[in-house]
Design a protein around this motif. Structure first.
Motif, PDB file in Angstrom:
ATOM      1  N   GLY A 263     -10.405   4.467  -9.030  1.00 50.60           N
ATOM      2  CA  GLY A 263     -10.437   5.872  -8.642  1.00 50.60           C
ATOM      3  C   GLY A 263     -11.775   6.223  -8.028  1.00 50.60           C
ATOM      4  N   ARG A 264     -11.759   6.923  -6.911  1.00 54.76           N
ATOM      5  CA  ARG A 264     -13.023   7.199  -6.220  1.00 54.76           C
ATOM      6  C   ARG A 264     -13.802   8.352  -6.826  1.00 54.76           C
ATOM      7  N   LEU A 265     -13.216   9.085  -7.784  1.00 50.43           N
ATOM      8  CA  LEU A 265     -13.986  10.140  -8.435  1.00 50.43           C
ATOM      9  C   LEU A 265     -14.906   9.608  -9.532  1.00 50.43           C
ATOM     10  N   GLN A 299      -7.532  -3.490  -0.369  1.00 54.85           N
ATOM     11  CA  GLN A 299      -7.596  -2.174  -0.982  1.00 54.85           C
ATOM     12  C   GLN A 299      -6.386  -1.386  -0.525  1.00 54.85           C
ATOM     13  N   ASN A 300      -5.680  -0.773  -1.486  1.00 57.91           N
ATOM     14  CA  ASN A 300      -4.465  -0.012  -1.211  1.00 57.91           C
ATOM     15  C   ASN A 300      -4.564   1.362  -1.856  1.00 57.91           C
ATOM     16  N   SER A 305       1.251   3.378  -1.882  1.00 59.41           N
ATOM     17  CA  SER A 305       1.380   1.933  -1.658  1.00 59.41           C
ATOM     18  C   SER A 305       0.913   1.532  -0.257  1.00 59.41           C
ATOM     19  N   ARG A 306       0.153   2.382   0.402  1.00 58.11           N
ATOM     20  CA  ARG A 306      -0.351   2.111   1.745  1.00 58.11           C
ATOM     21  C   ARG A 306      -1.516   1.119   1.686  1.00 58.11           C
ATOM     22  N   ASN A 307      -1.546   0.192   2.633  1.00 60.20           N
ATOM     23  CA  ASN A 307      -2.691  -0.700   2.767  1.00 60.20           C
ATOM     24  C   ASN A 307      -3.815   0.021   3.502  1.00 60.20           C
ATOM     25  N   PHE A 349     -12.237   2.666   0.929  1.00 56.46           N
ATOM     26  CA  PHE A 349     -11.410   3.000  -0.238  1.00 56.46           C
ATOM     27  C   PHE A 349     -10.089   3.627   0.169  1.00 56.46           C
ATOM     28  N   GLY A 350     -10.090   4.446   1.180  1.00 60.63           N
ATOM     29  CA  GLY A 350      -8.887   5.209   1.546  1.00 60.63           C
ATOM     30  C   GLY A 350      -9.085   6.678   1.251  1.00 60.63           C
TER      31      GLY A 350
END
Length: 430
Positions: A263-265, A299-300, A305-307, A349-350
């Motif tokens: 998680g990016r938080l 990294q997805n 479920s996106r790459n 990260f996305g």
């Protein structure tokens, strides 16, 4: 990524009870495809980015009968592509694709001979990519003993979940040569219905109307949202997942994975460190005895479920000790030293809050100590027990720690990130 509406056929398939029906000669009278379809759908990260794809992979899908009966079979004819790996898998048609059988390139004997290597991680010798192959899909269960398999044969099984009307065949290619397209310059294999009453090239299938519906249904079924949240520093870890396991989206029986929910938080940076196994190179360059055929870090987005991006074994920059260290972050948080020229790899990260960090292995050498299957078989044990020196590390990190310790190398950096990471610092951006 917005989710498309799921049609009635998809809803019926997804909601069908997971029980099996035995199929006699001629199969289920409700099957919509009698002879089969030519390739109907292609999925990669540019055409339909869903299902936790690897960014080097192309999946091409078609629909086959549940059971055509009368000893009929499907013949597959093609030329070896200039890719690191290709294979055929067949599924029972129940979303998200219950695995029935697989035949990887390592087990495909070319027309005219050549014996497959005992190590499946070795690239098949395709005679400069002029070699052709011919496979058959037969409607029998895969033999319990692999030694009893017929050569160049894919087994479609003799049962299917109630409510499913067709089988699914999937053609996978991974990591094409730099001078070829996603299919490795070989195009798509031919599909031929071979029955006592006819030999039909499925480019000209009599099932045209049903195949158009199957194509639409396959498009709808490719949407694969996944609920989940990233794990904090106390819980984030790589966990083994079987390529044939339940809950894997159209599983690849030749793969195993280590996955970590992130998680990016929690922090501005995620740091992954691992030991890269010896892999095959780029066809036709051969490695005499590789440890695995293919290895990647991806990294997805966890929920869609996106790459977002991948680094293959061909891309990963190694440090002096033979290991790789990768940093995953939002582009704005990328440290200046997180670049290959400084010995560090980087992935975005996305744009979602929750991610899935995936290490993928395809076709490991028998007895290889870092084979992810060893962790899959004993998931309760720590990876350091099952994979030894090939066990990877993953940790959150703040920018200040990265800047201070990156010059000392990946091992020192991972240790410092674990020791110095502060949740408050992470939430404030380090």
């Amino acid at each position: 990524m917005s989710l498309r509406a799921v049609g009635l056929a998809a809803l019926l398939t997804a909601a069908a009870p997971a029980v099996e029906a035995q199929l006699g000669p001629g199969g289920n009278p409700l099957q919509t495809v009698r002879y089969g379809c030519y390739w109907t759908n292609t999925t990669d990260t540019t055409t339909n980015n869903t299902g936790f794809l690897d960014s080097t992979a192309t999946y091409t899908v078609t629909t086959l009968p549940l059971n055509p009966g009368n000893g009929a079979r499907i013949v597959i004819r093609g030329r070896f592509p200039k890719v690191r790996y290709f294979s055929f898998q067949i599924y029972d048609g129940f979303r998200p694709g219950n695995f029935v059988d697989s035949i990887p390139d390592a087990l495909i004997t070319p027309v005219g001979g050549a014996t497959p290597a005992p190590n499946p991680a070795v690239l098949p010798d395709a005679n400069g990519y002029t070699a052709t192959y011919q496979l058959q899909v037969v409607y029998r269960d895969p033999p319990a003993n692999p030694a009893n398999r017929q050569p160049n044969t894919l087994y479609a099984g003799v049962s299917a979940p109630i409510g499913v009307f067709n089988k699914t065949l999937l053609y996978r290619t991974y990591l094409p040569n730099t001078d070829s397209n996603g299919l490795g310059g070989a195009g798509l294999p031919e599909l031929i219905y071979a029955g006592p009453e006819a030999q039909i090239n499925l480019r000209n299938t009599p099932d045209t109307g049903a195949c158009k519906l199957a194509q639409l249904n396959n498009d709808l079924l490719r949407v694969f949202p996944v609920p989940g949240i990233g794990q904090n520093q106390a819980n984030v870890a790589f966990r083994p997942v079987s390529g044939r396991g339940a809950g894997v989206f159209y599983p690849n029986g030749d793969s195993n994975y280590l996955r970590a929910q992130t998680g990016r938080l929690y922090a501005p940076l995620i740091v992954v460190r691992g030991r890269l196994p010896l892999t095959a190179v780029q066809p036709p360059l051969l490695v005499a005895d590789p440890m695995v055929r293919y290895y990647s870090l991806c990294q997805n987005d966890l929920n869609t479920s996106r790459n977002v991006g991948c680094l293959t074994d061909r891309d990963l920059r190694l440090q002096a000790d033979g290991t790789f260290t990768a940093v995953i972050s939002m582009p704005a948080n990328r440290p200046s030293l997180a670049r290959p020229e400084f010995g560090y790899n980087w992935l975005p990260f996305g744009d979602q809050l929750n991610g899935l960090t995936v290490l993928r292995q395809i076709l490991a050498k028998p007895g290889f100590s870092g084979d992810f299957a060893r962790a899959v078989d004993r998931p309760a044990l720590p990876l350091t027990r099952t994979l030894g020196s090939f066990a990877p590390d993953i940790t959150y990190c703040d920018r200040a720690t990265f800047i201070s310790y990156a010059p000392s190398g990946g091992a020192a950096l991972v240790d410092a990130c674990r020791k110095n990471f502060s949740l408050l610092g992470g939430l404030l951006g380090g």
